[in-house]
Design a protein around this motif. Structure first.
Motif, short mmCIF file in Angstrom:
data_model
loop_
_atom_site.label_atom_id
_atom_site.label_comp_id
_atom_site.label_asym_id
_atom_site.label_seq_id
_atom_site.Cartn_x
_atom_site.Cartn_y
_atom_site.Cartn_z
N GLN A 44 3.30 21.59 22.10
CA GLN A 44 3.29 19.94 22.32
C GLN A 44 2.05 19.62 23.14
O GLN A 44 1.13 20.26 23.86
CB GLN A 44 4.54 19.79 23.07
CG GLN A 44 5.69 20.02 22.02
CD GLN A 44 7.06 20.15 22.87
OE1 GLN A 44 7.88 20.98 22.81
NE2 GLN A 44 7.46 18.89 23.52
N PHE A 45 1.99 18.43 23.17
CA PHE A 45 0.83 17.32 23.71
C PHE A 45 1.12 16.80 25.11
O PHE A 45 2.17 15.73 24.72
CB PHE A 45 -0.05 16.52 23.01
CG PHE A 45 -1.15 16.01 22.99
CD1 PHE A 45 -2.44 16.65 22.63
CD2 PHE A 45 -1.20 14.84 23.44
CE1 PHE A 45 -3.62 16.16 22.95
CE2 PHE A 45 -2.55 14.51 23.99
CZ PHE A 45 -3.65 15.02 23.49
N ALA A 48 10.46 17.21 20.87
CA ALA A 48 9.60 17.17 19.83
C ALA A 48 10.04 17.49 18.59
O ALA A 48 11.29 18.03 18.36
CB ALA A 48 8.26 17.95 20.12
N SER A 49 9.18 17.79 17.45
CA SER A 49 9.70 18.08 16.12
C SER A 49 10.17 19.46 15.92
O SER A 49 11.14 19.40 15.01
CB SER A 49 8.58 17.72 15.28
OG SER A 49 7.63 18.70 15.37
N VAL A 50 9.93 20.28 16.91
CA VAL A 50 10.65 21.77 16.88
C VAL A 50 12.28 21.75 17.36
O VAL A 50 13.20 22.13 16.84
CB VAL A 50 9.84 22.93 17.24
CG1 VAL A 50 10.58 24.40 17.02
CG2 VAL A 50 8.41 22.91 16.51
N LEU A 91 8.72 12.51 20.26
CA LEU A 91 8.45 11.88 18.78
C LEU A 91 8.20 10.48 18.78
O LEU A 91 7.56 9.88 17.75
CB LEU A 91 9.60 12.42 17.94
CG LEU A 91 9.79 13.91 17.62
CD1 LEU A 91 11.13 13.95 16.92
CD2 LEU A 91 8.49 14.36 17.12
N MET A 92 8.48 9.48 19.73
CA MET A 92 8.37 8.16 19.84
C MET A 92 7.04 7.76 20.49
O MET A 92 6.41 6.64 19.93
CB MET A 92 9.63 7.55 20.70
CG MET A 92 10.92 8.03 20.00
SD MET A 92 12.32 7.55 21.27
CE MET A 92 12.19 5.71 21.47
N VAL A 93 6.65 8.56 21.54
CA VAL A 93 5.27 8.06 22.05
C VAL A 93 4.09 8.47 21.03
O VAL A 93 3.12 7.63 21.59
CB VAL A 93 5.33 8.70 23.37
CG1 VAL A 93 4.91 10.47 23.22
CG2 VAL A 93 4.13 8.21 24.28
N GLY A 139 4.85 14.69 21.93
CA GLY A 139 4.56 14.73 23.29
C GLY A 139 5.62 15.54 24.05
O GLY A 139 6.62 15.94 23.70
N SER A 140 4.92 15.66 25.28
CA SER A 140 5.92 16.42 26.42
C SER A 140 5.11 16.09 27.71
O SER A 140 4.37 14.99 27.89
CB SER A 140 5.60 17.94 26.26
OG SER A 140 4.23 18.43 26.70
N GLY A 141 5.61 16.48 28.86
CA GLY A 141 5.36 16.06 30.16
C GLY A 141 6.23 15.36 30.91
O GLY A 141 6.80 14.67 30.18
#
Lengths: 340, 116
Positions: free
Chosen positions: A161-162, A235-237, A263-265, A277-279
């Protein structure tokens, strides 16, 4: 007031009277770009280090949130904040600039809702007139601390994830206009033995599921009571895993809209963010930016934000430990008449 | 023809590295260290030198070459200097690469500001 096993019910109905979000270039290029108060065009934001840039995000989000609440920083009695950095330096250094009494918290990416829940508790118990909750993350500081130096250019698998570059903050008070924090469910640490730090979504999904179920058990609510339930950064996973687990346990998630901030950001199909996204900043900027605005506009009546966090450290991962995870849920009501 | 073999052999080594990364889920550090060790072992059997003759840069550019150079230097010095050569020879062949890494990193740090 405790309701059920692990849910705080805020009977005095603390209100989020002001909020703000500050993000970096990738978030500014994403689908929620218009919902953020400030978009920095450069990742370094003119600072000498990534850490200084992350700190700037937190300081600006706090400052703008206080401004939007039409207050002065001297009127804020407590700042509850945290981030992903070792010794939560971003929040602590931002608190140094703010000059307010400070409670530093760490819940990895769940810090956004952990800090909001604690700030709400403080205000609800009349221990403060105004409390500020906020959190931040920066893609490059997280890469540097948890993965590899940013110059190294390491490959990432598609399950990775990003980390969101952004900060979100909200001011809570008992009087005023804005969305109401109704209750918060504090999660338990869950560990199903996943050791792959490039698959955080799968590791965190069971924690989100446990907190969501506990929330419904404690409050007697069902998914139907919410117009939207969002997880923080599965996220997608991880998000499909959480959906499956909930449906398998007989929680009718199909009665609400169930989404994920990660998944929204970003536009996952267009932006190079792997699984999403993450964090800390991920659920913070989506909640304080996008979701609160939708509540204020009357597009949503009541939402549940379930921020998920992976409580690993670079050291625990290097020593081969699995990834303990947590999720905290906060229910926010628009404070307006429900449409239904 | 050497270009073709360089491409095939060098590419094959990289495929092995990528498979270690994706299938065996090794970290980049583990992948790199394993390839270095493999190169060292292959040279121990006297097989790396023929590979370099056959594929040129296809065998010298990938990191396996570093393992090869470590062992190669040690074994050469062992022959020339006796047992002490095992220790003094390790960095004999690789010293150019190690020194180059230090010098060019230093030069790069003069013109750009690394943020880590």
């Amino acid at each position: 007031m405790l309701r059920g096993k692990q849910t705080w019910w805020f009977e005095n109905r603390p209100v989020i009277i002001g909020s703000a979000t500050v993000v970096g270039p990738d978030e500014g290029d994403g689908p929620l770009a218009d919902e953020f108060d400030l978009v920095h065009p450069e990742l370094d934001m003119g600072q000498k280090s990534w850490e200084k840039a992350e700190r700037l995000l937190m300081e600006q989000a706090a400052e703008f949130a206080i401004q939007s609440a039409k207050l002065d920083s001297k009127q804020i009695q407590f700042f509850v904040g945290g981030d992903l950095m070792n010794q939560i330096i971003s929040s602590s250094f931002a608190a140094r600039s703010l000059g307010t009494p400070y409670i530093g918290v760490f819940g990895a990416c769940s810090t956004s809702m952990e800090s909001l829940a604690l700030a709400s508790l403080i205000v609800n118990s009349r221990s403060a007139d105004y409390a500020l909750a906020g959190t931040c993350s920066h893609n490059c500081t997280a890469e540097k601390q948890f993965r590899y130096p940013t110059e190294y250019g390491s490959q990432k698998p598609p399950t990775a994830q990003f980390t969101v570059t952004g900060a979100g903050a909200g001011v809570l008070a008992l009087e005023g206009e804005g969305p109401v924090v109704e209750c918060a469910t504090i999660g338990k640490v869950m560990d199903l033995g996943i050791t792959d730090p490039f698959n955080m979504g799968a590791a965190m999904a069971p924690a989100a599921v446990d907190t969501i179920q506990s929330h419904f058990n404690d409050t007697g609510r069902t998914p139907r009571d919410y117009d939207l339930i969002v997880t923080g950064d599965l996220a997608s996973v991880g998000h499909p895993i959480a959906t499956d687990l909930l449906l398998k346990d007989g929680v009718p998630m199909n009665e609400t809209i169930f989404k994920d901030c990660g998944l929204m950001v970003y536009d996952v199909s267009r932006q190079k963010v792997q699984a999403g996204g993450s964090g800390c900043g991920c659920s913070a900027v989506v909640t304080y930016g996008h979701l609160l605005k939708r509540l204020n506009r009357g597009e949503l009546g009541r939402i549940l934000v379930v921020a998920t966090g992976a409580l690993l450290s670079p050291l625990s991962y290097q020593q081969g430990e699995s990834i303990p995870c947590i999720a905290h849920a906060v229910a926010i009501d628009s404070g307006k008449e429900r449409k239904k | 023809m050497i270009f073709l073999w360089a491409f095939v052999v060098g590419g094959a080594i990289c495929v092995i590295g990528q498979l270690m990364f994706d299938v065996l889920k090794l970290t980049p550090a583990h992948t790199m260290a394993t390839l270095v060790v493999i190169g060292a072992i292959v040279d121990g059997f006297n097989l790396y030198e023929p590979l370099v003759k056959f594929a040129g840069a296809g065998a010298t550019v990938p990191i396996t070459s570093f393992g090869n150079a470590l062992v190669h230097g040690a074994l050469t010095e062992l022959r020339d200097q006796g047992w002490i050569g095992v220790i003094s020879g390790i960095f004999k062949v690789t010293s150019a690469g190690v020194s180059a890494a230090i010098i060019f990193s230093f030069l790069a740090s003069l013109v750009v500001r690394p943020k880590g």
